[in-house]
Design a protein around this motif. Sequence first.
Motif, PDB file in Angstrom:
ATOM      1  N   MET A 252       0.816  -1.211   0.000  1.00  0.00           N
ATOM      2  CA  MET A 252       0.000   0.000   0.000  1.00  0.00           C
ATOM      3  C   MET A 252       0.854   1.268   0.000  1.00  0.00           C
ATOM      4  N   VAL A 253       2.085   1.179   0.460  1.00  0.00           N
ATOM      5  CA  VAL A 253       2.935   2.369   0.555  1.00  0.00           C
ATOM      6  C   VAL A 253       3.205   2.973  -0.822  1.00  0.00           C
TER       7      VAL A 253
ATOM      8  N   PRO B 287       1.475   8.709  -6.022  1.00  0.00           N
ATOM      9  CA  PRO B 287       0.639   9.828  -6.484  1.00  0.00           C
ATOM     10  C   PRO B 287       0.995  11.154  -5.809  1.00  0.00           C
ATOM     11  N   ILE B 288       1.317  11.108  -4.537  1.00  0.00           N
ATOM     12  CA  ILE B 288       1.718  12.333  -3.850  1.00  0.00           C
ATOM     13  C   ILE B 288       3.022  12.859  -4.441  1.00  0.00           C
ATOM     14  N   PHE B 289       3.941  11.957  -4.742  1.00  0.00           N
ATOM     15  CA  PHE B 289       5.208  12.353  -5.369  1.00  0.00           C
ATOM     16  C   PHE B 289       4.951  13.019  -6.718  1.00  0.00           C
ATOM     17  N   PHE B 290       4.080  12.427  -7.512  1.00  0.00           N
ATOM     18  CA  PHE B 290       3.795  13.005  -8.825  1.00  0.00           C
ATOM     19  C   PHE B 290       3.110  14.358  -8.710  1.00  0.00           C
ATOM     20  N   MET B 291       2.236  14.517  -7.736  1.00  0.00           N
ATOM     21  CA  MET B 291       1.553  15.799  -7.572  1.00  0.00           C
ATOM     22  C   MET B 291       2.503  16.898  -7.121  1.00  0.00           C
ATOM     23  N   LEU B 292       3.481  16.562  -6.310  1.00  0.00           N
ATOM     24  CA  LEU B 292       4.372  17.581  -5.772  1.00  0.00           C
ATOM     25  C   LEU B 292       5.591  17.841  -6.648  1.00  0.00           C
TER      26      LEU B 292
ATOM     27  N   ILE C 113       9.206  20.008 -12.082  1.00  0.00           N
ATOM     28  CA  ILE C 113      10.046  19.556 -13.185  1.00  0.00           C
ATOM     29  C   ILE C 113       9.561  20.173 -14.495  1.00  0.00           C
ATOM     30  N   LYS C 114       8.252  20.306 -14.647  1.00  0.00           N
ATOM     31  CA  LYS C 114       7.674  20.895 -15.857  1.00  0.00           C
ATOM     32  C   LYS C 114       8.097  22.340 -15.999  1.00  0.00           C
TER      33      LYS C 114
END
Length: 132
Positions: free
Chosen positions: A68-69, A75-80, A85-86
């Motif tokens: 579950m980790v 998703p939190i990593f991708f949101m932050l 990076i963009k």
Amino acid sequence: NPNYIIAPIRVEISSKATGRIRARKVDYVQPNEVMLVKYPLVFRVMERTNFFEKRETWQLTDIFKSPMVPMLVLPIFFMLVLPKIKDMQDPETKKELDDASKMMSNPQMPDMSDMLASLFGGAKKPKNTKKL
């Protein structure tokens, strides 16, 4: 004895008239191998019997081993991280991403649900309109 594990010894008595008795160690890996034991038989205790297994202790690393980790952290990593990076990219790549997003919002492109409905919906039946 229920409290100790003892090395297994097999006692064989011949069925012939002589009734010869011999004792040998039991070897489960090589059952044909005969290791004779001399009389009187001496039984040696191998270890104490453990009827219960020791309970596994909880550790902090068990959290990271859980499946579950990654489902929660990625998703939190991708949101932050991805928006930062963009912003760091060169102007050409930024322009290409903006053009791609404008193409996706083009109203002339068919909606995905309409496309799937027409694909799996079957052929349209023509309407019979007769004028009287």
